[in-house]
Design a protein around this motif. Structure first.
Motif, PDB file in Angstrom:
ATOM      1  N   ASN A 180     -27.612 -15.935  57.163  1.00  0.00           N
ATOM      2  CA  ASN A 180     -28.318 -16.314  58.530  1.00  0.00           C
ATOM      3  C   ASN A 180     -27.576 -17.068  59.392  1.00  0.00           C
ATOM      4  OD1 ASN A 180     -29.915 -16.851  60.779  1.00  0.00           O
ATOM      5  ND2 ASN A 180     -31.630 -17.554  59.423  1.00  0.00           N
ATOM      6  N   TYR A 212     -31.705 -14.350  51.251  1.00  0.00           N
ATOM      7  CA  TYR A 212     -31.582 -12.888  51.531  1.00  0.00           C
ATOM      8  C   TYR A 212     -31.050 -12.005  50.410  1.00  0.00           C
ATOM      9  CZ  TYR A 212     -32.742 -14.700  56.292  1.00  0.00           C
ATOM     10  OH  TYR A 212     -33.675 -15.402  57.322  1.00  0.00           O
ATOM     11  N   LYS A 244     -38.557 -13.247  52.403  1.00  0.00           N
ATOM     12  CA  LYS A 244     -37.902 -12.387  53.218  1.00  0.00           C
ATOM     13  C   LYS A 244     -37.544 -11.178  52.151  1.00  0.00           C
ATOM     14  CE  LYS A 244     -36.573 -15.757  55.915  1.00  0.00           C
ATOM     15  NZ  LYS A 244     -36.564 -15.697  57.282  1.00  0.00           N
ATOM     16  N   ALA A 328     -28.751  -9.426  54.851  1.00  0.00           N
ATOM     17  CA  ALA A 328     -29.541 -10.083  55.883  1.00  0.00           C
ATOM     18  C   ALA A 328     -29.919  -9.373  56.922  1.00  0.00           C
ATOM     19  CB  ALA A 328     -29.162 -11.472  56.516  1.00  0.00           C
TER      20      ALA A 328
END
Ligand code: PLP
Length: 404
Positions: A180, A212, A244, A328
């Motif tokens: 990210n 992720y 996530k 991601a």
């Protein structure tokens, strides 16, 4: 800020900022409340629901009376599930005493940095990176050392760059793959090259943020530093969580694994802040980690389809450029081609903050790159319905056509 405020608030809080993504999302909420039609692609959370079996497990736990304080850094059941996850998915052998659970990966990271940084200690952060790394480092009294990467290197830190960034004050290297905001994914080979440098610097520790891990495209295989470089295991802290992977951002449950000495220090710290993460969320996380995993793969495939559609659209918008993310759910879009251009309102776009402020007027809320340490960019989250992503691209396209 008035005199009274200055005496009330600490220097520590003055070093703490609101993140670019939270600020963009907040502004979008305010505009919407005022009746403005704003598309917000700023938040970093899956738009799916928490799987039903996880919600049912949480309900059962509540009914069974699991509504009390628990062990500070995780119940034995949760730690066993996390040990099992590291073994099954990463081939890593941890014991329960290596595991720390907190209210989200963010609290776990916060604990690590607060438990280890003294003033002047440096944290090497590849740019772009999740803004929290630098902000928590500041808060903890350390010094972030941003190392800019480039699209040419896939936004990845090279061994040479790492070597050059290390000083006698370096305490941590922050690694995040998939990343990210760039979507960069380090291969085992690339991690081995970084490990070669780390082996020569025995006072440098590494945080591997694997949050992720399961959002991975084009058939890529996930690699994590502790598995690739077991010789460094006593200097690695691996962070992960259910946010996530299982669409559980609101449950606030993250975890990490590393040396016992560090894990114990983190528990001491957490005992003086929030105590245990929610007992119900811990029961839910056990169900998520031990339960069926097909949904994780199915959702990653949905993200991949959205990535493909989004990147296709972005590629033909004049002045914008992007790399297809490898994992991601963000695209880091260069807006270099828009800088120096004039908007119909008469202003000139000087930097990426100007770009996102102007896009907000055009009904699109996005965080700008400065917060992630590398400009001029903005981040688009594709954790949103395809139709919304299409409308966002329509707005970007329309905005581009008005620049002169
Ligand atoms: N690490 C990265 C790279 C993230 O983007 C996030 C959340 O946005 C986190 C960690 C923390 O997630 P959580 O606190 O929800 O577990």
């Amino acid at each position: 800020m008035g005199q009274a405020d200055r005496t009330l608030l600490s220097a520590r809080i003055a070093r703490t900022r609101i993140s670019a993504s939270a600020a963009a999302a907040q502004r979008a909420r305010e505009l919407r409340a005022a009746g403005v039609d704003v598309i917000e692609l700023a938040q970093g959370e899956p738009d799916f629901n928490t799987p039903d079996h996880v919600i049912e497990a949480a309900t059962r736990a509540m009914r069974a009376g699991q509504t009390h304080y628990t062990q500070v850094d995780g119940t034995p059941e949760l730690k066993a599930a996390i040990v099992g996850k590291f073994k099954r998915e990463n081939g890593l052998e941890y014991k329960p005493e290596n595991i720390s659970a907190g209210a989200g990966g963010k609290q776990v990271l916060h604990n690590v940095l607060m438990a280890t940084l003294d003033p002047g200690d440096e944290v090497v952060i590849p740019a772009p990176s999740w803004v929290a790394y630098a902000d928590i480092t500041h808060y903890a009294g350390g010094t972030p050392v941003w190392v800019p990467t480039s699209p040419e290197s896939g936004f990845k830190l090279s061994a040479g760059q790492l070597e050059a960034a290390i000083t006698p004050r370096t305490k941590w290297l922050m690694l995040n793959s998939p990343s990210n905001p760039s979507g960069a994914v380090y291969s085992a080979e690339e991690l081995r090259a970084l490990a070669g440098v780390l082996e020569r610097h025995p006072a440098v520790w590494t945080i591997s943020d694997d949050m992720y891990e399961h959002v991975l495209f084009d058939g890529r295989k996930f690699a994590t530093l502790a598995a690739v470089a077991p010789q460094l295991a006593d200097r690695i802290f691996t962070v992960n969580g259910v946010s996530k992977t299982y669409a559980m951002t609101g449950w606030r449950l993250g975890y990490g694994a590393g040396p016992v000495e560090l894990v114990r220090a983190m528990a001491r710290l957490q005992a003086q802040s929030s105590l245990n993460p929610s007992s119900v969320s811990q029961a839910a996380a056990v169900a998520a980690l031990n339960g069926p995993q097909d949904i994780v793969r199915e959702r990653s495939a949905i993200f991949e389809a959205r990535r493909n559609a989004l990147v296709r659209r972005l590629a033909v918008i004049p002045g914008l450029a992007c790399q297809p993310p490898e994992g991601a759910f963000y695209v880091y879009v260069s807006c270099a081609g828009w800088l120096g251009r004039r908007t119909p309102q008469g202003g000139t776009l000087q930097n990426d903050a100007d770009v996102t402020a102007w896009l907000l007027e055009a009904g699109l809320a996005l965080p700008n790159g400065a917060g992630y340490g590398l400009s001029p960019y903005f981040r688009v989250s594709f954790a949103a319905e395809q139709a919304l992503l299409d409308r966002a691209c329509d707005r970007l396209d329309a905005a581009a056509s008005t620049l002169s």
